[in-house]
Motif scaffolding. Sequence first.
Motif, PDB file in Angstrom:
ATOM      1  N   VAL A 133       0.594  -1.623   0.071  1.00 27.89           N
ATOM      2  CA  VAL A 133      -0.159  -0.223   0.348  1.00 27.89           C
ATOM      3  C   VAL A 133       0.683   0.955   0.338  1.00 27.89           C
ATOM      4  O   VAL A 133       1.586   1.330   0.535  1.00 27.89           O
ATOM      5  CB  VAL A 133      -1.038  -0.140   1.337  1.00 27.89           C
ATOM      6  CG1 VAL A 133      -2.085  -1.203   1.205  1.00 27.89           C
ATOM      7  CG2 VAL A 133      -0.280  -0.404   2.471  1.00 27.89           C
ATOM      8  N   PHE A 134       0.072   2.392  -0.556  1.00 33.26           N
ATOM      9  CA  PHE A 134       0.874   3.791  -0.093  1.00 33.26           C
ATOM     10  C   PHE A 134       0.299   4.995   0.781  1.00 33.26           C
ATOM     11  O   PHE A 134      -0.894   4.911   0.497  1.00 33.26           O
ATOM     12  CB  PHE A 134       1.082   4.261  -1.310  1.00 33.26           C
ATOM     13  CG  PHE A 134       1.862   3.240  -2.784  1.00 33.26           C
ATOM     14  CD1 PHE A 134       2.969   3.130  -3.008  1.00 33.26           C
ATOM     15  CD2 PHE A 134       0.731   2.594  -3.218  1.00 33.26           C
ATOM     16  CE1 PHE A 134       3.649   2.783  -3.748  1.00 33.26           C
ATOM     17  CE2 PHE A 134       1.702   1.497  -4.254  1.00 33.26           C
ATOM     18  CZ  PHE A 134       3.006   1.288  -4.805  1.00 33.26           C
ATOM     19  N   GLY A 135       1.103   5.161   1.775  1.00 31.89           N
ATOM     20  CA  GLY A 135       0.329   6.412   2.906  1.00 31.89           C
ATOM     21  C   GLY A 135       1.436   7.323   2.350  1.00 31.89           C
ATOM     22  O   GLY A 135       2.185   7.335   1.545  1.00 31.89           O
ATOM     23  N   GLY A 136       0.832   7.986   2.710  1.00 31.87           N
ATOM     24  CA  GLY A 136       1.813   9.314   2.901  1.00 31.87           C
ATOM     25  C   GLY A 136       3.105   8.862   2.805  1.00 31.87           C
ATOM     26  O   GLY A 136       3.293   9.190   4.065  1.00 31.87           O
ATOM     27  N   GLY A 137       3.773  10.241   3.087  1.00 36.29           N
ATOM     28  CA  GLY A 137       4.986  10.485   2.944  1.00 36.29           C
ATOM     29  C   GLY A 137       5.967  11.502   3.751  1.00 36.29           C
ATOM     30  O   GLY A 137       7.451  12.199   3.476  1.00 36.29           O
ATOM     31  N   GLY A 138       5.028  11.463   4.597  1.00 37.41           N
ATOM     32  CA  GLY A 138       6.048  13.177   5.882  1.00 37.41           C
ATOM     33  C   GLY A 138       5.467  14.329   5.308  1.00 37.41           C
ATOM     34  O   GLY A 138       5.769  15.602   5.774  1.00 37.41           O
ATOM     35  N   ASP A 139       5.142  14.557   3.486  1.00 35.55           N
ATOM     36  CA  ASP A 139       5.029  15.772   2.990  1.00 35.55           C
ATOM     37  C   ASP A 139       3.459  15.374   1.857  1.00 35.55           C
ATOM     38  O   ASP A 139       3.731  14.597   1.523  1.00 35.55           O
ATOM     39  CB  ASP A 139       5.747  16.585   2.688  1.00 35.55           C
ATOM     40  CG  ASP A 139       7.265  15.738   2.084  1.00 35.55           C
ATOM     41  OD1 ASP A 139       6.161  15.505   0.907  1.00 35.55           O
ATOM     42  OD2 ASP A 139       8.029  15.825   1.757  1.00 35.55           O
ATOM     43  N   GLU A 140       3.644  17.122   1.124  1.00 35.56           N
ATOM     44  CA  GLU A 140       3.005  16.733   0.110  1.00 35.56           C
ATOM     45  C   GLU A 140       3.284  15.724  -1.419  1.00 35.56           C
ATOM     46  O   GLU A 140       2.645  15.954  -2.197  1.00 35.56           O
ATOM     47  CB  GLU A 140       2.195  17.566   0.043  1.00 35.56           C
ATOM     48  CG  GLU A 140       1.052  18.457   1.207  1.00 35.56           C
ATOM     49  CD  GLU A 140      -0.169  19.296   0.295  1.00 35.56           C
ATOM     50  OE1 GLU A 140       0.035  20.024   0.081  1.00 35.56           O
ATOM     51  OE2 GLU A 140      -0.855  19.567   1.486  1.00 35.56           O
ATOM     52  N   HIS A 141       4.975  15.440  -1.062  1.00 37.60           N
ATOM     53  CA  HIS A 141       5.487  14.748  -2.806  1.00 37.60           C
ATOM     54  C   HIS A 141       5.548  14.187  -1.890  1.00 37.60           C
ATOM     55  O   HIS A 141       6.060  13.414  -3.612  1.00 37.60           O
ATOM     56  CB  HIS A 141       6.388  16.064  -2.627  1.00 37.60           C
ATOM     57  CG  HIS A 141       6.384  17.776  -2.609  1.00 37.60           C
ATOM     58  ND1 HIS A 141       5.982  18.571  -3.812  1.00 37.60           N
ATOM     59  CD2 HIS A 141       5.784  18.965  -1.618  1.00 37.60           C
ATOM     60  CE1 HIS A 141       5.635  19.410  -3.300  1.00 37.60           C
ATOM     61  NE2 HIS A 141       5.937  19.681  -2.939  1.00 37.60           N
ATOM     62  N   HIS A 142       5.485  12.934  -1.041  1.00 42.17           N
ATOM     63  CA  HIS A 142       6.130  11.898  -0.755  1.00 42.17           C
ATOM     64  C   HIS A 142       5.326  10.611  -0.469  1.00 42.17           C
ATOM     65  O   HIS A 142       4.528  11.567   0.375  1.00 42.17           O
ATOM     66  CB  HIS A 142       6.807  12.038   0.248  1.00 42.17           C
ATOM     67  CG  HIS A 142       8.844  12.864  -0.425  1.00 42.17           C
ATOM     68  ND1 HIS A 142       8.691  13.758   0.031  1.00 42.17           N
ATOM     69  CD2 HIS A 142       9.913  12.194  -0.424  1.00 42.17           C
ATOM     70  CE1 HIS A 142      10.081  14.263  -0.502  1.00 42.17           C
ATOM     71  NE2 HIS A 142      10.897  13.090  -0.854  1.00 42.17           N
TER      72      HIS A 142
END
Length: 175
Positions: A133-142
């Motif tokens: 799965v893919f979740g938030g990466g700490g900011d809106e770019h990752h």
Amino acid sequence: MSSEEALAEGSERLRRYLEGQQVQASLIKPGSEMPTVPLAAAALGVAPAQIVKTIALEGKKDPSRVCVAIATGDIRIAITKVAAALQLTQLKLAAPETVLRVIGYAVGGVPPVGHVTRVPIVVDQRVLQYDIVFGGGGDEHHMLRITPQEIVRLTGAVVADVANDSEPPPQAGAR
């Protein structure tokens, strides 16, 4: 921590956390902002259900009581089911400043793991249908690429059905 500081260092702090915990996960930077599930799914070329959203909730009468629900991007959570799964009462969506202070990341980039404060977490059972799965990466770019099993292991989450009852049931074999 100000929102500017959180935005500037969120993905780097998450990367350090993943390395420190020896997590088999990676941060991906597709080159566009991804503050919403549809934008993230489009940027990564995956179905919205493979994007996990990390939603912070706080007590209506006690805003210092914070918890997190993690669900697939294609469903809406039922706050009452989150409360029941975590044995809490009277929850509401947490204010952005609460999310930043307690979870450590600004809304729009909140990852499912690596929070600055350990809080009760529930993972919707539908998340476990996927290998990755893919979740938030700490900011809106990752974005964070991770297995659902790692999310549960790292957070000590309860796994339960927290989807709004008006949602269709999960499809068997979806991966």
